[in-house]
Design a protein around this motif. Sequence first.
Motif, PDB file in Angstrom:
ATOM      1  N   GLY A  42     -40.987   3.271 -13.282  1.00 20.24           N
ATOM      2  CA  GLY A  42     -42.231   2.973 -13.986  1.00 20.24           C
ATOM      3  C   GLY A  42     -42.367   3.937 -15.153  1.00 20.24           C
ATOM      4  N   ASP A  63     -34.200   2.727 -10.036  1.00 22.40           N
ATOM      5  CA  ASP A  63     -35.370   2.003  -9.556  1.00 22.40           C
ATOM      6  C   ASP A  63     -34.915   0.845  -8.679  1.00 22.40           C
ATOM      7  OD1 ASP A  63     -37.622  -0.195  -9.752  1.00 22.40           O
ATOM      8  OD2 ASP A  63     -38.551   1.684 -10.345  1.00 22.40           O
ATOM      9  N   ALA A  68     -40.224  -0.789 -15.240  1.00 18.24           N
ATOM     10  CA  ALA A  68     -41.602  -1.264 -15.441  1.00 18.24           C
ATOM     11  C   ALA A  68     -41.852  -2.564 -14.692  1.00 18.24           C
ATOM     12  CB  ALA A  68     -41.915  -1.449 -16.928  1.00 18.24           C
ATOM     13  N   THR A  71     -46.406  -1.934 -11.499  1.00 20.15           N
ATOM     14  CA  THR A  71     -47.686  -1.658 -12.159  1.00 20.15           C
ATOM     15  C   THR A  71     -47.549  -1.402 -13.651  1.00 20.15           C
ATOM     16  OG1 THR A  71     -48.632  -0.816 -10.112  1.00 20.15           O
ATOM     17  CG2 THR A  71     -49.665  -0.092 -12.154  1.00 20.15           C
ATOM     18  N   SER A  72     -46.438  -0.816 -14.083  1.00 16.98           N
ATOM     19  CA  SER A  72     -46.312  -0.448 -15.498  1.00 16.98           C
ATOM     20  C   SER A  72     -46.243  -1.644 -16.428  1.00 16.98           C
ATOM     21  CB  SER A  72     -45.081   0.452 -15.705  1.00 16.98           C
ATOM     22  OG  SER A  72     -45.284   1.705 -15.082  1.00 16.98           O
ATOM     23  N   SER A  73     -45.983  -2.841 -15.903  1.00 18.26           N
ATOM     24  CA  SER A  73     -46.066  -4.046 -16.734  1.00 18.26           C
ATOM     25  C   SER A  73     -47.231  -4.927 -16.302  1.00 18.26           C
ATOM     26  CB  SER A  73     -44.752  -4.846 -16.670  1.00 18.26           C
ATOM     27  OG  SER A  73     -44.468  -5.245 -15.333  1.00 18.26           O
ATOM     28  N   ALA A 188     -42.315   0.406 -22.343  1.00 23.85           N
ATOM     29  CA  ALA A 188     -41.549   1.081 -21.295  1.00 23.85           C
ATOM     30  C   ALA A 188     -40.051   0.960 -21.555  1.00 23.85           C
ATOM     31  CB  ALA A 188     -41.907   0.492 -19.929  1.00 23.85           C
ATOM     32  N   THR A 243     -42.297   7.031  -7.589  1.00 26.27           N
ATOM     33  CA  THR A 243     -42.258   5.631  -7.165  1.00 26.27           C
ATOM     34  C   THR A 243     -43.627   4.964  -7.152  1.00 26.27           C
ATOM     35  OG1 THR A 243     -42.281   6.405  -4.860  1.00 26.27           O
ATOM     36  CG2 THR A 243     -40.146   5.883  -5.822  1.00 26.27           C
ATOM     37  N   GLY A 244     -44.625   5.607  -7.738  1.00 28.99           N
ATOM     38  CA  GLY A 244     -45.927   4.961  -7.883  1.00 28.99           C
ATOM     39  C   GLY A 244     -46.555   4.615  -6.546  1.00 28.99           C
ATOM     40  N   GLY A 351     -51.800  -5.197 -10.657  1.00 33.54           N
ATOM     41  CA  GLY A 351     -51.098  -3.928 -10.500  1.00 33.54           C
ATOM     42  C   GLY A 351     -51.897  -3.007  -9.609  1.00 33.54           C
ATOM     43  N   TRP A 386     -51.524   4.891 -18.606  1.00 35.75           N
ATOM     44  CA  TRP A 386     -50.510   4.529 -19.592  1.00 35.75           C
ATOM     45  C   TRP A 386     -50.665   5.326 -20.887  1.00 35.75           C
ATOM     46  CZ3 TRP A 386     -46.327   3.021 -21.812  1.00 35.75           C
ATOM     47  CH2 TRP A 386     -45.472   2.073 -21.227  1.00 35.75           C
ATOM     48  N   ARG A 510     -40.578  -9.598 -18.603  1.00 34.06           N
ATOM     49  CA  ARG A 510     -40.735  -8.263 -19.179  1.00 34.06           C
ATOM     50  C   ARG A 510     -40.087  -8.070 -20.548  1.00 34.06           C
ATOM     51  NH1 ARG A 510     -40.855  -7.970 -13.820  1.00 34.06           N
ATOM     52  NH2 ARG A 510     -38.596  -8.150 -13.596  1.00 34.06           N
TER      53      ARG A 510
END
Length: 536
Positions: A42, A63, A68, A71-73, A188, A243-244, A351, A386, A510
């Motif tokens: 992420g 990953d 991403a 959540t990052s996307s 990202a 790893t969020g 997310g 972000w 993405r």
Amino acid sequence: MTTLQSVPALGTHPASGSLPSRAETREQLSKATYDLLVIGGGILGISTAWHAAQSGLRVALVDAGDFAGATSSASSKLLHGGLRYLQTGAVKLVAENHFERRAVSREVAPHLANPLTFYLPVYKGGPHGAAKLGAGVFAYSALSAFGDGVGHVISPARAQRDVPELRTDNLKAVAVYGDDQMNDARMALMTVRAAVDAGAVVLNHAAVTGLRFTRGRVTGAELEDRQDGTEFGVNARLVLNATGPWVDHLRKMENPDAAPSIRLSKGAHLVLKRTRPWKAALATPIDKYRITFALPWEDMLLLGTTDEEYEGDPADVSVTEKDTAQILDEAAFSVRDQQLSRDLITYSFAGLRVLPGGPGGTAKAKRETVVSEGRGGMLSVAGGKWTTFRHIGRTVMNKLAALPGHPLAEDMEPMARLPRKLPLPGIANPNAVAHRLMVDGGTPGPRMAADTARHLATHYGSLSFDIARLANENPALADRIHPDAPEIWAQVAYARDREWAETADDVLRRRTTLTIRGLATDEIRARVEDVLADRH
């Protein structure tokens, strides 16, 4: 649509250079001992890998899914100071957010960020009065050094000229301020590219199946390549768990007795076709703390977001009927009904915000970054937002430099000595890039459609010319992927050879906007998979 035959690999163009194969990357990861292994692709892990590689460390990033991919996307696509944080008195936080927002949108990635005017409607009986919101947006713009103009108040009639679907019943006034927006997945990916340019070795779709230990210390990880099942491992002097939503899952691999360190909040969004052009976004107060957004994004409308505690498996997060109804109901405070028809919805996504553990509602919880060290010496980092992704990367690096015994300090350049605003790849004036693409396609060849040129310029910057060359060399690649979207097939080949795309979702969700537009048909997915399979 022209029939797409075999798509040539970018490596056939000597100036481009395809990425190493997955097998080559696995071998590279297996044979070396890295200073830092970042688990989690992420934006938080990506930014840390970028800064670590800049500082001279030998860095690996893996990953379990795509970069991403979670959540990052799935954000609100905003680079913003956080107007609502003023309500909680977090003035310093807002000022810091504004600094980072301006740095990213003007010096780090002006090709990937777009200024956006926000209208904050004040309705009779609403949670805030016009005077209070007028003072709020003035203070907000002051904390941004008035770089986006002075926050002020305008009449409902003036606001409706820019946002024709604005609901004007009982509308007393409209407060105005400025922020920025982006395509989060593209930002990202460009940061991944920056990390690789700085020396990092990266691999997506590589899941951690266990940690490696040496005398009780975490010294690497066992992995499985999810594309072909190959098992391999990576040795590292230090492992960073980024790893969020899964941060506690990995902490339990290190220490089965590790107590939970975070809680999760789900944020859901809807994407709709626009009935008419919007020249500004709406930020409508729902209550004392929450704001609902209606954002013109690409040529669609993005609505959201929710904020509620989530206790399920992070992999199962999705938009429920309850979420959809809530988002549409809250949007209806300020958006006319004809724009909120369910028939206009093209996509929905959710997310998970990672928040510090503790009592109280998630809407009031601080969006702060938490860094902790486990029993085996693995660092875990979670949270943040972000807008401050560069700041988070620097914060983690400063933490690494200050670890007991200073295991990495002698090998890394201090953050203070590194360029403060190093740009992301492709930095260019997007208007100039789009103009060149429309005039001559970037190279001799057919002129490019205006919407495609603009899309490439604002998603790739100067790297657009590599895509234009592909389209000129193979006319089939100049075709649109779908008639109703600006993307062309050259982007799929580029995603395959230069942007680590392995699956149709990697490309359609993405690296392009086809899925979000509701245009990722079965036929298009099959053709994308054919292109991805045709690696050279």
